[in-house]
Design an enzyme around this catalytic site. Structure first.
Site, PDB file in Angstrom:
ATOM      1  N   SER A 147      -9.215  -6.205  16.162  1.00  0.00           N
ATOM      2  CA  SER A 147      -9.869  -4.909  16.232  1.00  0.00           C
ATOM      3  C   SER A 147      -8.842  -3.831  15.904  1.00  0.00           C
ATOM      4  O   SER A 147      -7.630  -4.065  15.996  1.00  0.00           O
ATOM      5  CB  SER A 147     -10.422  -4.681  17.650  1.00  0.00           C
ATOM      6  OG  SER A 147     -10.790  -3.336  17.866  1.00  0.00           O
ATOM      7  N   TYR A 160     -10.613  -4.053  26.739  1.00  0.00           N
ATOM      8  CA  TYR A 160     -10.831  -4.493  25.359  1.00  0.00           C
ATOM      9  C   TYR A 160      -9.551  -4.332  24.537  1.00  0.00           C
ATOM     10  O   TYR A 160      -9.148  -5.236  23.792  1.00  0.00           O
ATOM     11  CB  TYR A 160     -11.969  -3.670  24.752  1.00  0.00           C
ATOM     12  CG  TYR A 160     -12.368  -4.070  23.359  1.00  0.00           C
ATOM     13  CD1 TYR A 160     -13.169  -5.195  23.140  1.00  0.00           C
ATOM     14  CD2 TYR A 160     -11.978  -3.312  22.255  1.00  0.00           C
ATOM     15  CE1 TYR A 160     -13.555  -5.556  21.855  1.00  0.00           C
ATOM     16  CE2 TYR A 160     -12.367  -3.670  20.975  1.00  0.00           C
ATOM     17  CZ  TYR A 160     -13.153  -4.787  20.773  1.00  0.00           C
ATOM     18  OH  TYR A 160     -13.534  -5.144  19.499  1.00  0.00           O
TER      19      TYR A 160
END
Length: 266
Positions: A147, A160
């Site tokens: 990501s 995250y």
């Protein structure tokens, strides 16, 4: 080897975790079109039924499993079944993941640990299960879906970002430990991708203006748009094919240029 053969996945067996919809489904579909045989997992019978319908609609014969990728024994059983029915796994895409947008001081440990378990520990578990087969075969490709949060922080995504940052380093460590066995482990870092899950953030307001978050993302992206799942297909095929045999430990950011851009002056 011709250029077409270099990018072909004909005869390869690919496992895409979380391949029932979204990015995982798009990558699995691309692999199937490139010649691979597809296996995927999801978390419930409902998701499995929906996914099988979607694969059948695309004319893809996929093998689906209900499997918790944080459960070592269940992952071992799934990998053994794939080995027996389709053959040794040549390509693993660690795509399954979750995000919980909660301010850090409001987030309890259980939520934090759940994100870490699914987004970071699960790729360790699944990779560990498939690597011995790849070693025996003499080659293998592991692609971890990282990501932009592997590089950047942002409010409300502490778990995250921690998981995706860790996944970047797990990618590099798998490269370091198993590169000599002809296993390439790389990552794809998607930018902001237009999916059904992000559709509410892209809806026009009642006055015709952009949603504030939509406007923010477009302003920060040199490409001037959100990405699509199709934008990820070429990079995913490249990293799964012989074209990337000397690419290892790399994170390929498919983000329209966000990470390269400081933004416009106000």
């Amino acid at each position: 080897m011709s250029y077409m053969d270099m990018f072909s996945l004909k005869g390869k067996v690919a496992l895409v975790t979380g391949g029932s919809y979204g990015i995982g489904f798009a990558i699995a579909r691309a692999y199937a079109r490139a010649g691979a045989r597809i296996a995927f997992n999801c978390r419930s019978q409902e998701h499995l039924d929906m996914a099988m319908t979607a694969y059948e609609k695309e004319g893809i014969e996929a093998q689906g499993y209900i499997c918790d990728v944080t459960d070592t024994e269940k992952v071992r059983d799934m990998v053994a079944d794939i080995d027996a029915s389709l053959g040794t796994i040549d390509i693993l895409v660690n795509n399954a993941g979750i995000i919980k947008r909660i301010p850090m001081c409001d987030m309890d440990e259980a939520d934090f640990r759940q994100v870490i378990d699914i987004d970071l520990v699960a790729p360790f578990i699944v990779s560990k299960a498939v690597i011995p087969g790849m070693i025996a075969k003499g080659e293998g490709k592991i692609i971890n879906i990282c990501s932009m949060m592997s590089e950047l922080g942002r409010e409300t995504v502490s778990a995250y970002a921690a998981a995706k940052g860790g996944l970047k380093m797990l990618t590099r460590n798998i490269c370091s430990e198993f590169g000599g066995a002809n296993i390439q482990c790389n990552g794809i870092g998607p930018g902001y991708i237009a999916t059904p899950q992000t559709a509410p953030l892209r809806q026009r307001q009642s006055d015709g203006s952009r949603h504030p978050f939509d406007a923010f993302i477009v302003s920060k992206t040199p490409a001037g748009r959100w990405g699509t799942t199709e934008d990820l297909e070429g990079p995913a095929i490249f990293l799964a094919s012989h074209a990337s045999d000397f690419v290892n430990g790399h994170i390929l950011y498919v983000d329209g240029g966000i990470l390269a851009y400081i933004g416009k002056q106000p």
